[in-house]
Motif scaffolding. Structure first.
Motif: not given
Length: 418
Positions: A15-24, A313-316, A332-343, A350-353
């Motif tokens: 859901g957050q991924a598609f929010d970012e796509m709609r935002h840009h 390019n867009i992810m960087l 706030l306690g997010a782990r590195r793998k949580d950040i990596a998973r989100q991106f 993006i690629s699936a769309t």
């Protein structure tokens, strides 16, 4: 953590991924173009290729993969007179000699086109072609009777004036009703309609330069009747084409060599005939199709590569914009793998769309190509699955580095940069 918690986390990430796509919107749309064109090219390529492959197999089936064709070569004027000094042309005697001499010939059929200047019934007219054929012609050509019966040996023996119509010829000659039992006039002779081919017969076409088909708009009469009661030019071949059924276990190309030696002797060395091996035509077509697929795959691959670079390019760029957000999440306690998973989820989204849009574009493109060029198309589930799989792979491959880079950011430095 429970299974539902994991699913909920991934759902929130999507859901957050598609929010970012709609935002840009503009930036995302430009990034999607490479994926859309790449996937669209793959879908269109495979659809056209699959359609061409099926059509080729259908045409080869009409000739028979295990059959060999011998076609007469036309000549005129002095060239024809010179040839006739050594060869009488393609004839029934060639068929008899072949059947008696070559043990691997299990069956045969022959045909001769009638030069028709008039073809009509009491209900309509037709511009179809009239062919004199032997009864075995229908079986060896994979033609099926939809109504009535086929030609038989008695029709040949007694020179009966009967005819079998292709479905298109039947509609032209009898637009008001059932053609069976109706009369048609070919030049100055009346023929009774005893059968009609099924609607599924192929249309006129070519493969590797060899003309095939046309049965839908043809009228078939017994070959013996055509040769006895129809007019032909002097010196022309008695037959236009011979089709020979080769026994199982015999290589058609080797059988064609033996046949060539026999015909060379019978025709006095004159090349007034052409030997066609359908199995060789199929191999040539498949090789041509393979080259076409390789070229199109390279074009599509380059487009997908450009699309993957665009995703990276867009992810960087997104990491640079959201550095503060990343620092806050880590604080706030997010782990590195949580950040990596989100991106990584955002990259895959993006690629699936782009892949889904590309599939739609590819299907439409295939239809446009089919309408414009007259090429057949066939939808393949493999093409769709392959395209989606490539999209997901590109999303993971080109999104992995940005995701790892985002995960390695120091939270304190990230907060200060905001």
């Amino acid at each position: 953590m429970s299974q539902y918690g994991v699913i909920g986390r991934y759902a929130a990430g999507i859901g957050q991924a598609f929010d970012e796509m709609r935002h840009h919107k503009l930036r995302t749309s430009l990034t999607l173009l490479g994926m859309v064109f790449g996937v669209g090219a793959v879908i269109a390529m495979l659809s056209v290729g699959e359609g061409a492959e099926r059509e080729a197999l259908k045409m080869i089936e009409s000739m028979g993969v295990k059959n060999i064709l011998v076609n007469a070569r036309s000549s005129d004027g002095e060239a024809l007179k010179s040839i006739r000094e050594h060869s009488v042309g393609l004839s029934l005697r060639d068929v008899e000699s072949t059947a008696q001499t070559l043990p691997f010939v299990e069956g045969w059929s022959a045909q001769k086109q009638v030069k028709s200047f008039s073809l009509f019934s009491r209900d309509g007219r037709s511009d179809g072609t009239v062919m004199g054929v032997t009864p075995s012609y229908f079986g060896l050509s994979a033609l099926h009777i939809g109504k009535g019966r086929s030609l038989n040996d008695n029709d040949e023996a007694y020179y009966r004036q009967v005819a079998v119509l292709g479905p298109e010829a039947a509609r032209s000659l009898f637009p008001q009703g059932n053609p069976l039992g109706g009369l048609i006039k070919i030049n100055h002779q009346w023929f009774e309609v005893v059968g009609v081919l099924s609607e599924g017969e192929q249309s006129q076409s070519k493969i590797q330069g060899v003309k095939l088909g046309g049965e839908r708009n043809q009228v078939f009469i017994p070959l013996a009747t055509a040769l006895k009661k129809m007019n032909f030019k002097m010196l022309e071949d008695e037959l236009d084409s011979i089709k020979l059924a080769i026994a199982d276990g015999v290589e058609p190309s080797l059988a064609a060599k033996s046949l060539g030696h026999l015909f060379a002797r019978r025709h006095g060395g004159e090349k007034d005939y052409e030997i066609v091996v359908p199995a060789d035509l199929l191999a040539q077509h498949q090789k041509t199709q393979q080259i076409f697929n390789i070229v199109m795959a390279c074009v599509a691959g380059i487009s997908l590569l450009v699309g993957g670079i665009g995703i990276m390019n867009i992810m960087l760029a997104t990491i640079m914009e959201r550095t503060g957000e990343i620092g806050l999440l880590r604080a706030l306690g997010a782990r590195r793998k949580d950040i990596a998973r989100q991106f990584l989820i955002e990259s895959i989204a993006i690629s699936a769309t782009g892949g889904v849009i590309g599939i739609v574009v590819g299907l439409l493109l295939a239809l446009v190509i089919s309408a414009a060029a007259g090429w057949p198309v066939a939808w393949s589930p493999f093409a769709v699955l392959l395209s989606l799989g490539v999209c997901m792979t590109i999303g993971i491959g080109f999104g992995l580095y940005p995701a790892q880079k985002a995960a390695r950011l120091d939270p304190i430095v990230a907060l200060q940069r905001d």
